[in-house]
Write an enzyme that holds these catalytic residues in place. Structure first.
Site, PDB file in Angstrom:
ATOM      1  N   ASP A 231      -8.091  22.844  17.762  1.00 36.43           N
ATOM      2  CA  ASP A 231      -6.671  22.884  18.084  1.00 36.43           C
ATOM      3  C   ASP A 231      -5.899  23.043  16.777  1.00 36.43           C
ATOM      4  O   ASP A 231      -6.114  22.296  15.831  1.00 36.43           O
ATOM      5  CB  ASP A 231      -6.297  21.575  18.778  1.00 36.43           C
ATOM      6  CG  ASP A 231      -4.937  21.620  19.432  1.00 36.43           C
ATOM      7  OD1 ASP A 231      -4.005  22.183  18.835  1.00 36.43           O
ATOM      8  OD2 ASP A 231      -4.815  21.079  20.538  1.00 36.43           O
TER       9      ASP A 231
ATOM     10  N   THR B 112      -2.335  26.185  21.092  1.00 38.90           N
ATOM     11  CA  THR B 112      -2.114  25.839  22.495  1.00 38.90           C
ATOM     12  C   THR B 112      -0.672  26.063  22.920  1.00 38.90           C
ATOM     13  O   THR B 112      -0.390  26.099  24.108  1.00 38.90           O
ATOM     14  CB  THR B 112      -2.493  24.370  22.765  1.00 38.90           C
ATOM     15  OG1 THR B 112      -1.757  23.532  21.871  1.00 38.90           O
ATOM     16  CG2 THR B 112      -3.972  24.139  22.569  1.00 38.90           C
TER      17      THR B 112
ATOM     18  N   HIS C 245      -3.066  19.835  25.480  1.00 38.01           N
ATOM     19  CA  HIS C 245      -3.876  20.582  24.524  1.00 38.01           C
ATOM     20  C   HIS C 245      -5.289  20.784  25.059  1.00 38.01           C
ATOM     21  O   HIS C 245      -5.949  21.765  24.713  1.00 38.01           O
ATOM     22  CB  HIS C 245      -3.910  19.856  23.177  1.00 38.01           C
ATOM     23  CG  HIS C 245      -2.586  19.878  22.495  1.00 38.01           C
ATOM     24  ND1 HIS C 245      -2.275  20.771  21.499  1.00 38.01           N
ATOM     25  CD2 HIS C 245      -1.467  19.145  22.698  1.00 38.01           C
ATOM     26  CE1 HIS C 245      -1.021  20.577  21.111  1.00 38.01           C
ATOM     27  NE2 HIS C 245      -0.519  19.591  21.824  1.00 38.01           N
TER      28      HIS C 245
END
Length: 163
Positions: free
Chosen positions: A107, A129, A20
């Protein structure tokens, strides 16, 4: 070091695992190449293995005393607690610079970060991601069982090759 031409400043918050962090670092490099000031926010134990900056991209570490849990579910809670305790102070520190932070790019796995961004007065944007095909698979999952409905040995999803 390239000159920053845009007054925007983006704080990037990846989840604490390498798969990530790397895509978000690449995204940050692209933002910086467009003249946006970028700071990546990473936990201290991961930050020790990274340079303090990537060209014009700064790295800001989130301090912590204990190591991340091995269990992924516990890691989410640990990470969220850590970020919620430290985000306000970090944003306050960066707000006194020439380019105050305006946006938190987080994220998408850490979906609670949008609430934290709003609490400290920032706009928030999710960054996925994973690939679009994985997002399509998630879309077709049964939310009650977290399973993909399979009618046989072949999985067929719209706009994707047979799996």
């Amino acid at each position: 070091m390239e000159k920053i031409t845009n007054k925007g400043h983006v704080l990037v918050l990846p989840f604490l695992v390498q798969g990530h962090i790397n895509p978000m670092v690449q995204f940050s490099k692209r933002l910086a190449s467009r003249g946006v000031k970028v700071t990546i926010l990473i936990i201290e134990s991961v930050c020790k293995n990274m340079p303090k900056e990537f060209g014009s991209i700064k790295i800001e570490s989130i301090p912590h005393d204990d190591s991340p849990p091995e269990n992924i579910d516990k890691s989410f809670a640990w990470f969220f607690t850590l970020v919620s305790k430290n985000l306000g102070a970090i944003v306050n520190k960066l707000s006194h610079s020439e380019y105050p932070v305006k946006v938190l790019v987080y994220d998408a796995l850490t979906n609670l970060a949008i609430d934290l961004a709003h609490q400290v007065g920032l706009k928030g944007a999710a960054f996925f991601t994973q690939s679009c095909s994985l997002s399509s698979i998630y879309y077709h999952m049964d939310p009650q069982t977290s399973e993909i409905p399979l009618d046989g040995s072949v999985v067929s999803l719209p706009s994707l090759p047979l799996l």
